[in-house]
Design a protein around this motif. Sequence first.
Motif, mmCIF file in Angstrom:
data_model
loop_
_atom_site.group_PDB
_atom_site.id
_atom_site.type_symbol
_atom_site.label_atom_id
_atom_site.label_comp_id
_atom_site.label_asym_id
_atom_site.label_seq_id
_atom_site.Cartn_x
_atom_site.Cartn_y
_atom_site.Cartn_z
ATOM 1 N N ALA A 111 11.900 15.104 13.583
ATOM 2 C CA ALA A 111 12.703 14.348 12.628
ATOM 3 C C ALA A 111 12.747 12.872 12.987
ATOM 4 N N VAL A 112 12.903 12.045 11.975
ATOM 5 C CA VAL A 112 13.157 10.622 12.146
ATOM 6 C C VAL A 112 14.656 10.417 11.954
ATOM 7 N N VAL A 113 15.311 9.820 12.945
ATOM 8 C CA VAL A 113 16.758 9.636 12.898
ATOM 9 C C VAL A 113 17.079 8.148 13.012
ATOM 10 N N THR A 114 18.066 7.726 12.271
ATOM 11 C CA THR A 114 18.555 6.358 12.346
ATOM 12 C C THR A 114 20.080 6.386 12.330
ATOM 13 N N GLY A 115 20.705 5.267 12.614
ATOM 14 C CA GLY A 115 22.159 5.212 12.663
ATOM 15 C C GLY A 115 22.630 4.378 13.824
ATOM 16 N N SER A 116 23.937 4.425 14.099
ATOM 17 C CA SER A 116 24.520 3.635 15.169
ATOM 18 C C SER A 116 25.903 4.203 15.462
ATOM 19 N N HIS A 117 26.951 3.370 15.443
ATOM 20 C CA HIS A 117 28.302 3.838 15.729
ATOM 21 C C HIS A 117 29.289 3.099 14.849
ATOM 22 N N LEU A 118 30.507 3.639 14.725
ATOM 23 C CA LEU A 118 31.543 3.042 13.889
ATOM 24 C C LEU A 118 32.757 2.582 14.677
ATOM 25 N N ASP A 119 32.848 2.909 15.961
ATOM 26 C CA ASP A 119 33.996 2.484 16.760
ATOM 27 C C ASP A 119 33.831 1.030 17.178
ATOM 28 N N SER A 120 34.882 0.455 17.739
ATOM 29 C CA SER A 120 34.854 -0.962 18.079
ATOM 30 C C SER A 120 35.478 -1.212 19.442
ATOM 31 N N PHE A 224 13.894 7.857 17.077
ATOM 32 C CA PHE A 224 15.213 7.324 16.731
ATOM 33 C C PHE A 224 15.112 5.815 16.629
ATOM 34 N N VAL A 225 15.557 5.263 15.498
ATOM 35 C CA VAL A 225 15.521 3.826 15.258
ATOM 36 C C VAL A 225 16.944 3.363 14.940
ATOM 37 N N GLU A 226 17.458 2.438 15.731
ATOM 38 C CA GLU A 226 18.807 1.923 15.526
ATOM 39 C C GLU A 226 18.750 0.473 15.072
ATOM 40 N N LEU A 227 19.386 0.187 13.942
ATOM 41 C CA LEU A 227 19.535 -1.198 13.482
ATOM 42 C C LEU A 227 20.873 -1.723 13.983
ATOM 43 N N HIS A 228 20.883 -2.975 14.443
ATOM 44 C CA HIS A 228 22.101 -3.551 15.021
ATOM 45 C C HIS A 228 22.127 -5.042 14.754
ATOM 46 N N VAL A 229 23.309 -5.585 14.574
ATOM 47 C CA VAL A 229 23.430 -7.038 14.498
ATOM 48 C C VAL A 229 23.036 -7.607 15.862
ATOM 49 N N GLU A 230 22.299 -8.710 15.869
ATOM 50 C CA GLU A 230 21.933 -9.312 17.151
ATOM 51 C C GLU A 230 23.183 -9.841 17.843
ATOM 52 N N GLN A 231 23.260 -9.633 19.134
ATOM 53 C CA GLN A 231 24.389 -10.133 19.917
ATOM 54 C C GLN A 231 23.913 -11.325 20.736
ATOM 55 N N GLY A 232 23.608 -12.361 20.022
ATOM 56 C CA GLY A 232 23.033 -13.572 20.575
ATOM 57 C C GLY A 232 22.440 -14.381 19.438
ATOM 58 N N ARG A 233 21.735 -15.476 19.753
ATOM 59 C CA ARG A 233 21.245 -16.384 18.711
ATOM 60 C C ARG A 233 19.733 -16.541 18.705
ATOM 61 N N ALA A 234 19.009 -15.621 19.299
ATOM 62 C CA ALA A 234 17.556 -15.782 19.365
ATOM 63 C C ALA A 234 16.940 -15.852 17.969
ATOM 64 N N LEU A 235 17.356 -14.976 17.064
ATOM 65 C CA LEU A 235 16.795 -14.986 15.718
ATOM 66 C C LEU A 235 17.240 -16.219 14.941
ATOM 67 N N ASP A 236 18.469 -16.651 15.155
ATOM 68 C CA ASP A 236 18.936 -17.862 14.486
ATOM 69 C C ASP A 236 18.122 -19.068 14.933
ATOM 70 N N LEU A 237 17.817 -19.124 16.212
ATOM 71 C CA LEU A 237 17.047 -20.260 16.725
ATOM 72 C C LEU A 237 15.601 -20.224 16.257
ATOM 73 N N LEU A 410 15.998 -2.404 15.702
ATOM 74 C CA LEU A 410 15.855 -3.586 14.874
ATOM 75 C C LEU A 410 17.109 -4.433 15.016
ATOM 76 N N PHE A 411 16.945 -5.752 15.050
ATOM 77 C CA PHE A 411 18.077 -6.660 15.104
ATOM 78 C C PHE A 411 18.138 -7.494 13.829
ATOM 79 N N VAL A 412 19.366 -7.717 13.345
ATOM 80 C CA VAL A 412 19.611 -8.584 12.197
ATOM 81 C C VAL A 412 20.268 -9.861 12.687
ATOM 82 N N ALA A 437 14.089 -3.976 5.857
ATOM 83 C CA ALA A 437 13.255 -3.724 7.036
ATOM 84 C C ALA A 437 13.390 -2.278 7.494
ATOM 85 N N LEU A 438 14.631 -1.776 7.535
ATOM 86 C CA LEU A 438 14.829 -0.395 7.960
ATOM 87 C C LEU A 438 14.194 0.574 6.975
ATOM 88 N N ALA A 439 14.299 0.292 5.688
ATOM 89 C CA ALA A 439 13.665 1.145 4.682
ATOM 90 C C ALA A 439 12.147 1.183 4.880
#
Length: 448
Positions: A111-120, A224-237, A410-412, A437-439
């Motif tokens: 199976a191909v699985v994707t997802g992440s978490h909802l807690d903070s 397993f592929v997890e998409l996540h917001v980037e925790q840094g500025r590499a993509l912004d730069l 993947l990072f956004v 991208a994830l699609a």
Amino acid sequence: MSQGSGGHGGSPADAGASSPAAGSAVPASSDPRNDGPRPVTGASFHEMWRELLPIGRHPASGGYRRHAWTGADAECREWFRAQARSRGLTYEVDRNGNQWAWLGDPGAGDAVVTGSHLDSVPDGGAFDGPLGVVSSFAALDELRGRGARFTRPLGIVNFGDEEGARFGLACAGSRLTAGQLTAEQAHRLTDSEGISLPQAMEAAGYDPEAIGADPERLARIGAFVELHVEQGRALDLSGDRVGVASAIWPHGRWRFDFRGEANHAGTTRLVDRRDPMLPYAETVLAARREAELAGAVATFGKISVEPNGVNAIPSLVRGWLDSRGPDQDSLDTVVGGIEKAAREYADAHGIDLDVVRESFTPVIEFDHALRDELARVLETANGRPEVPVLGTGAGHDAGILSGSVPTAMLFVRNPTGVSHSPAEFAAEDDCVAGVGALAAVLEGLACR
């Protein structure tokens, strides 16, 4: 647990109480270098985001308090269940409290699985975790809208207690599943009020006696592929909306217990004091110096003081160190230097010191073949010669699972670079580009 019933508007641009321009949206990017794969409308993404946004949001801080096995966590879990059911997906909760939604028969394997978490984390941002879960359902909607034909089972997962905000151990749900946290170890975890993990799970309606390694479930997963917001500025730069992860830095958490002598703050001479706050404070400064020298990071972000009175000299100061480095040598150097300095400061003040390593994750290289496949799919979809590949100092469920199944991330883009804060941010068009991208990735893996 305070829970906000209100919230900002329904779009990611409104999610951070402290986002740029005092809550205004970051302007949509016009940079053509990475416009993302096939344009998507993001309609279902925005609808889901609006529904999820108010849950667990603290009205005073603007941050989120979605801690494991609390009321806010239960609401997030109900939201996930509703998303699965509304799409006709098979819904299940595993023995460790992780939620799964399946298209196709997971028993078929590969199976191909994707997802992440909802807690903070305490007063965390809206994007860390939820962006990946919402994007997973939205990517599935996009593929169904295209009439994609799935040749492999597709799963979407919400891993429980990823942040470790309540019981102090990150990625508890995925660690249990992968056998990196035993049931015995998990049963010893307690929160700040002395409530054990089993007690919290039972109060939330789950069976704590069932938790433990789940190799049969992991054997179903081919990727397993997890998409996540980037925790840094590499993509912004770099001006890119989406990137691919290369590796997770080695990282861990250490507890420093400085034990002195409680006494009266107003009557005890300075020379007669055994004040553990002094070596603790000096150790915090030492951590910054050692991290700078080693090219790593080190943070004392949590502290517990006993008896915690304004007019009392503490008997115990307990501080938690989080440290991460680009490689094992640099991490060993910085943590070793901090502990050496702490013991010297403690001795100088007549303080006893205990140092306990509470968690540790070695460097994690994501599966090279899967990582390269993601880059190839995105390059083809984008029509660009390359996709940015970057490392990260943040731990993720994908990293925990990497020892059992092929994983990738993947990072956004996050234009503020801020994470674990209400100022955490991602622009609407970048979020939609992430869905696209994830699609494209899921289509390349599960529909061929």
